[in-house]
Design a protein around this motif. Structure first.
Motif, mmCIF file in Angstrom:
data_model
loop_
_atom_site.group_PDB
_atom_site.id
_atom_site.type_symbol
_atom_site.label_atom_id
_atom_site.label_comp_id
_atom_site.label_asym_id
_atom_site.label_seq_id
_atom_site.Cartn_x
_atom_site.Cartn_y
_atom_site.Cartn_z
ATOM 1 N N PHE A 122 7.190 0.823 5.787
ATOM 2 C CA PHE A 122 7.822 0.717 7.000
ATOM 3 C C PHE A 122 7.107 -0.028 8.085
ATOM 4 C CE2 PHE A 122 8.347 2.309 11.318
ATOM 5 C CZ PHE A 122 9.731 1.939 11.686
ATOM 6 N N LEU A 123 5.837 0.209 8.337
ATOM 7 C CA LEU A 123 4.747 -0.407 9.157
ATOM 8 C C LEU A 123 4.507 -1.889 8.957
ATOM 9 C CD1 LEU A 123 2.118 2.406 9.906
ATOM 10 C CD2 LEU A 123 4.103 1.753 11.465
ATOM 11 N N ARG A 124 4.599 -2.175 7.702
ATOM 12 C CA ARG A 124 4.353 -3.511 7.282
ATOM 13 C C ARG A 124 5.664 -4.295 7.530
ATOM 14 N NH1 ARG A 124 4.788 -5.523 0.916
ATOM 15 N NH2 ARG A 124 4.687 -7.931 1.311
ATOM 16 N N ILE A 125 6.927 -3.785 7.398
ATOM 17 C CA ILE A 125 7.994 -4.564 7.380
ATOM 18 C C ILE A 125 8.246 -4.742 9.234
ATOM 19 C CG2 ILE A 125 10.580 -4.376 7.816
ATOM 20 C CD1 ILE A 125 10.491 -2.530 5.116
ATOM 21 N N VAL A 126 7.972 -4.026 10.135
ATOM 22 C CA VAL A 126 7.711 -3.976 11.469
ATOM 23 C C VAL A 126 6.946 -5.249 11.635
ATOM 24 C CG1 VAL A 126 7.444 -2.991 13.698
ATOM 25 C CG2 VAL A 126 8.638 -1.748 12.200
ATOM 26 N N ARG A 127 5.977 -5.043 11.323
ATOM 27 C CA ARG A 127 4.817 -6.144 11.666
ATOM 28 C C ARG A 127 5.212 -7.795 11.254
ATOM 29 N NH1 ARG A 127 0.672 -2.294 9.735
ATOM 30 N NH2 ARG A 127 -0.408 -1.370 11.653
ATOM 31 N N ALA A 128 5.616 -7.695 10.022
ATOM 32 C CA ALA A 128 5.911 -9.086 9.251
ATOM 33 C C ALA A 128 7.241 -9.634 9.920
ATOM 34 C CB ALA A 128 5.950 -9.076 7.928
ATOM 35 N N SER A 129 8.173 -8.804 10.517
ATOM 36 C CA SER A 129 9.477 -9.262 10.834
ATOM 37 C C SER A 129 9.396 -9.428 12.378
ATOM 38 C CB SER A 129 10.490 -8.208 10.468
ATOM 39 O OG SER A 129 10.352 -6.884 11.005
ATOM 40 N N ASN A 130 8.471 -8.833 13.044
ATOM 41 C CA ASN A 130 8.568 -9.239 14.629
ATOM 42 C C ASN A 130 9.432 -8.608 15.213
ATOM 43 O OD1 ASN A 130 7.156 -10.033 16.758
ATOM 44 N ND2 ASN A 130 8.533 -11.803 16.817
#
Length: 541
Positions: free
Chosen positions: A232-240
């Motif tokens: 989840f945190l990776r998706i938030v970071r990468a998608s801005n």
């Protein structure tokens, strides 16, 4: 000049988290026009609220009122707790819909007894339909990643083609410009569960272009909780995007100890500047389909394909084998819970409704069949997912979550009237009590929250997260979503045995200036509106 309505002499809890104060609130049309010293404002209607709290309306940030509001727009179980905004769309949404989706209705997960015609195609058209039809509460929604996949590629367990990905991204743009709050992904449920992390990043990046929210029922809340949180945190970071976690939990007794680390990780990334928030309902039991006890591969191809597998003796054995084995590949609701902790609730087949309100262990004994076999037989005989309650969480963990300033509240349920067709079957008590419990249990009885801190989390925090303008605070110029309640008597009454019972203590509710609740009773006023997200463009529908 006199305002339409003045709430006189109440304890104003304005949603900011600051100390409450006694004063008057004036409402003119759909707006708050003045806040003054007690006894100083005049109105055509003056309501004495001495001894009562006056607060901004509450937001249900995970609502399943998608169908219940079509049946009955009064939204009674939530309005009577002070909810003035229902935010829908956990994983699946009521648009966009293809003609095939309208016919099959596989994407609809909620009320078996509610029947309606689908006269819309897009998510924005559905929300406008609710406003035009008449609802007492404001409405908003995320677009569901599961719905996007069904629209573009059906229920197939594979990666999307370039054309299918382009279509899903175009559908997100359309929904965001119509007013969607962002995109949701409920990653324990096929077909959303078939999406890779990379697919979700690419889709969520479109949401980020519109300053929307990526919200997720993360891929694992039990055995794989830490892995799912990292994803989840990776998706938030990468998608801005800004990120929200649906119903923050550590499910299954063996996993309760993971909650401290989960909360610490979220607080660490927040301190680093990552915009992450969460929400939760105020019960230690969750609710989803009995079909969540089946492995993801059994859902490949959709409902009819799953039913066919359940009829095949050889495949049934494979499914039952997977059910008994804890897995890091899917959220195994059967292995994480025992039959004693699984309560059967929502049956489509009238002949099976005798099992509503019974534990799976009781039904196994009554039917004289094996536990896993009973699960498969019930799903097959009911030809549905069967809404089920899982007693999988810890009250101690709930208390840890309740005090976090970045956690808001939800029901994860419909908003019902305590009469047929809604009372034809039991439901989860959170449909009638999740918000009242914040004020009654956690503020008054246990003292975990001050009144002002609770109101901030009920009203302002979710509105700030969603970047909704002119709501969430008692402030001059804001929309008049205003609730008046008695902090000394606010109380939930719904139980797992008797769930269809309204909360009490809420006296008056105004939605866009319309008085929806007067002296604790519904007025029939339908003043709710379609509330748009930050990407809204006029004329997009």
């Amino acid at each position: 000049m006199a305002a339409d309505t003045v709430l006189r002499g109440g304890l104003i809890v304005d949603g900011s988290g600051e100390e409450p104060f006694v004063g008057d609130v004036a409402i003119e049309g759909d707006r708050i026009v003045e806040i003054g010293e007690p006894g100083t404002l005049t109105g055509k209607q003056v309501i004495d609220v001495d001894g009562l709290a006056v607060a901004p309306g509450f937001t249900n940030v995970l609502s399943w009122a998608t169908e219940s509001l079509i049946q009955d727009g009064r939204s009674q179980s939530d309005i009577r707790q002070g909810v003035t905004l229902e935010v829908m769309g956990e994983g699946t949404s009521m648009g966009p819909l293809s003609e095939e989706m309208k016919k099959s209705r596989d994407f609809i997960l909620t009320d078996n007894d509610v029947n309606f015609e689908i006269g819309w195609d897009t998510l924005g058209e559905y929300l406008q339909f609710l406003e035009d039809k008449g609802v007492s509460t404001n409405v908003a929604s995320f677009i569901g990643s599961g719905t996007l996949r069904i629209y573009a590629m059906g229920y197939e367990d594979r990666k999307p083609t370039a054309d299918e990905m382009a279509l899903m991204k175009d559908l997100i743009r359309q929904a965001m410009e119509e007013g969607a709050m962002g995109m949701s992904a409920a990653l324990i449920y096929p077909p959303a569960a078939f999406a890779t992390t990379e697919e979700l990043i690419e889709l969520a990046s479109v949401v980020g272009e519109y300053d929307g929210v990526y919200v997720s029922h993360i891929r694992g809340e039990g055995r794989t909780l830490n892995i799912a949180l990292d994803e989840f945190l990776r998706i938030v970071r990468a998608s801005n995007t800004r990120g929200e976690i649906y119903h923050v939990k550590a499910a299954g007794r063996a996993n309760w100890g993971k909650m401290d680390q989960m909360l610490a990780t979220i607080e660490q990334v927040r301190a680093e500047g990552l915009p992450v928030t969460g929400n939760m309902y105020t019960y230690e039991a969750s609710g989803t389909g009995l079909s969540s006890c089946l492995p993801n591969w059994a859902h490949d191809g959709g409902h009819e394909a799953m039913m066919a597998r359940l009829r095949d003796p050889e495949i049934r054995q494979q499914i039952m084998g997977d059910m008994s084995t804890p897995s890091e590949e899917w959220e195994n609701m059967y292995a994480e819970n025992s039959p004693e902790n699984i309560l059967l609730v929502g049956f489509r087949n009238p002949e099976l409704r005798k099992y509503s309100g019974k534990r799976l262990s009781e039904v196994i004994k009554e039917r004289g069949t094996g536990s896993r076999e009973t699960v498969l037989d019930l799903i097959l005989e009911d030809d549905s997912r069967i809404f089920t309650i899982y007693f999988s969480m810890s009250e101690d963990n709930l208390r840890k979550q309740v005090v976090k300033p970045w956690i808001s509240f939800c029901s994860d349920a419909g908003s019902y009237t305590a009469e047929p067709p809604f009372t034809n079957q039991p439901t989860h008590p959170r449909a009638y009590g999740s918000f009242a419990r914040v004020l009654g249990k956690y503020v008054r009885e246990e003292g975990l929250l001050t009144l002002q801190a609770a109101v901030r989390k009920l009203a302002a925090v979710p509105v700030e997260t969603l970047k909704i303008k002119d709501r969430g605070l008692l402030k001059v110029g804001n929309y008049a979503d205003v609730v008046v309640f008695d902090p000394a008597t606010m109380q939930d009454h719904a139980t797992f045995d008797q769930p269809h019972q309204y909360a009490t203590g809420m006296k008056h509710v105004f939605v866009n200036g319309g008085q929806v609740l007067r002296d604790g009773e519904h007025t029939g006023v339908m003043s709710g509106r379609f509330v748009k997200g930050p990407g809204y463009k006029d004329g997009a529908q």
